[in-house]
Design a protein around this motif. Structure first.
Motif, mmCIF file in Angstrom:
data_model
loop_
_atom_site.group_PDB
_atom_site.id
_atom_site.type_symbol
_atom_site.label_atom_id
_atom_site.label_comp_id
_atom_site.label_asym_id
_atom_site.label_seq_id
_atom_site.Cartn_x
_atom_site.Cartn_y
_atom_site.Cartn_z
ATOM 1 N N THR A 142 0.836 -1.200 0.000
ATOM 2 C CA THR A 142 0.000 0.000 0.000
ATOM 3 C C THR A 142 0.870 1.248 0.000
ATOM 4 O O THR A 142 0.647 2.175 -0.791
ATOM 5 N N PHE A 143 1.851 1.283 0.883
ATOM 6 C CA PHE A 143 2.716 2.456 0.989
ATOM 7 C C PHE A 143 3.444 2.708 -0.329
ATOM 8 O O PHE A 143 3.471 3.831 -0.834
ATOM 9 N N ASN A 144 4.043 1.667 -0.885
ATOM 10 C CA ASN A 144 4.785 1.830 -2.144
ATOM 11 C C ASN A 144 3.886 2.246 -3.296
ATOM 12 O O ASN A 144 4.280 3.062 -4.132
ATOM 13 N N LYS A 145 2.689 1.683 -3.358
ATOM 14 C CA LYS A 145 1.744 2.050 -4.415
ATOM 15 C C LYS A 145 1.380 3.536 -4.310
ATOM 16 O O LYS A 145 1.384 4.260 -5.304
ATOM 17 N N GLU A 146 1.091 3.975 -3.103
ATOM 18 C CA GLU A 146 0.712 5.373 -2.918
ATOM 19 C C GLU A 146 1.903 6.307 -3.101
ATOM 20 O O GLU A 146 1.758 7.411 -3.621
ATOM 21 N N LEU A 147 3.099 5.865 -2.710
ATOM 22 C CA LEU A 147 4.299 6.657 -2.920
ATOM 23 C C LEU A 147 4.572 6.838 -4.417
ATOM 24 O O LEU A 147 4.900 7.938 -4.879
ATOM 25 N N LYS A 148 4.397 5.779 -5.174
ATOM 26 C CA LYS A 148 4.571 5.853 -6.625
ATOM 27 C C LYS A 148 3.540 6.808 -7.235
ATOM 28 O O LYS A 148 3.865 7.607 -8.116
ATOM 29 N N ASN A 149 2.314 6.742 -6.752
ATOM 30 C CA ASN A 149 1.263 7.632 -7.227
ATOM 31 C C ASN A 149 1.619 9.097 -6.956
ATOM 32 O O ASN A 149 1.420 9.960 -7.810
ATOM 33 N N ARG A 171 -0.604 8.615 8.061
ATOM 34 C CA ARG A 171 -1.455 7.429 8.142
ATOM 35 C C ARG A 171 -0.718 6.223 8.726
ATOM 36 O O ARG A 171 -1.321 5.358 9.352
ATOM 37 N N PHE A 172 0.595 6.148 8.511
ATOM 38 C CA PHE A 172 1.373 4.996 8.960
ATOM 39 C C PHE A 172 2.165 5.273 10.233
ATOM 40 O O PHE A 172 2.837 4.387 10.746
ATOM 41 N N LYS A 173 2.102 6.483 10.754
ATOM 42 C CA LYS A 173 2.938 6.882 11.878
ATOM 43 C C LYS A 173 2.718 6.044 13.139
ATOM 44 O O LYS A 173 3.672 5.670 13.809
ATOM 45 N N SER A 174 1.470 5.732 13.459
ATOM 46 C CA SER A 174 1.220 4.986 14.693
ATOM 47 C C SER A 174 1.735 3.546 14.615
ATOM 48 O O SER A 174 2.190 2.992 15.619
ATOM 49 N N LYS A 175 1.707 2.946 13.437
ATOM 50 C CA LYS A 175 2.158 1.567 13.273
ATOM 51 C C LYS A 175 3.663 1.440 13.091
ATOM 52 O O LYS A 175 4.266 0.451 13.502
ATOM 53 N N TYR A 176 4.264 2.443 12.450
ATOM 54 C CA TYR A 176 5.682 2.385 12.107
ATOM 55 C C TYR A 176 6.380 3.708 12.450
ATOM 56 O O TYR A 176 6.880 4.396 11.563
ATOM 57 N N PRO A 177 6.431 4.056 13.732
ATOM 58 C CA PRO A 177 6.985 5.360 14.112
ATOM 59 C C PRO A 177 8.454 5.553 13.733
ATOM 60 O O PRO A 177 8.834 6.660 13.370
ATOM 61 N N PHE A 219 10.082 4.262 11.131
ATOM 62 C CA PHE A 219 10.132 4.498 9.698
ATOM 63 C C PHE A 219 9.711 5.922 9.375
ATOM 64 O O PHE A 219 10.390 6.631 8.637
ATOM 65 N N ILE A 220 8.629 6.377 9.952
ATOM 66 C CA ILE A 220 8.127 7.713 9.675
ATOM 67 C C ILE A 220 9.110 8.758 10.188
ATOM 68 O O ILE A 220 9.340 9.770 9.549
ATOM 69 N N LYS A 221 9.727 8.490 11.316
ATOM 70 C CA LYS A 221 10.733 9.411 11.862
ATOM 71 C C LYS A 221 11.857 9.612 10.855
ATOM 72 O O LYS A 221 12.302 10.726 10.614
ATOM 73 N N HIS A 222 12.318 8.529 10.232
ATOM 74 C CA HIS A 222 13.427 8.619 9.269
ATOM 75 C C HIS A 222 12.993 9.262 7.952
ATOM 76 O O HIS A 222 13.778 9.958 7.336
ATOM 77 N N THR A 223 11.784 9.047 7.515
ATOM 78 C CA THR A 223 11.339 9.619 6.247
ATOM 79 C C THR A 223 10.955 11.072 6.382
ATOM 80 O O THR A 223 11.036 11.825 5.428
ATOM 81 N N SER A 224 10.539 11.487 7.573
ATOM 82 C CA SER A 224 10.098 12.856 7.763
ATOM 83 C C SER A 224 11.228 13.799 8.142
ATOM 84 O O SER A 224 11.046 14.990 8.201
ATOM 85 N N GLY A 225 12.376 13.266 8.396
ATOM 86 C CA GLY A 225 13.518 14.112 8.743
ATOM 87 C C GLY A 225 13.677 14.120 10.181
ATOM 88 O O GLY A 225 14.023 14.648 11.035
#
Length: 68
Positions: A26-33, A54-60, A62-68
């Motif tokens: 889901t994440f990769n599909k939406e990222l590609k979009n 949307r994914f922050k609560s499940k994968y904090p 990962f989101i920390k690294h992608t958001s800076g």
């Protein structure tokens, strides 16, 4: 151009993080979009922030690294 580089880095980081198969797809599909359909940098960044939220609560970590 900077936005596309940011997305490439996000995808690279994504490969190093353990995410469930369904969530990963889901994440990769939406990222590609986002990459293919964003009107400009600001629009793409807004969409990426929404996706990460949307994914922050499940994968904090990962989101920390992608958001800076």
């Amino acid at each position: 151009m900077r936005f596309l580089a940011s997305l490439r880095m996000t995808m690279w980081i994504f490969g190093t993080v353990s995410m469930g198969k369904e969530d990963s797809q889901t994440f990769n599909k939406e990222l590609k979009n986002i990459k293919e359909n964003s009107l400009d940098y600001e629009n793409g960044l807004e969409k990426l922030d929404d996706l990460c939220s949307r994914f922050k609560s499940k994968y904090p970590n990962f989101i920390k690294h992608t958001s800076g």
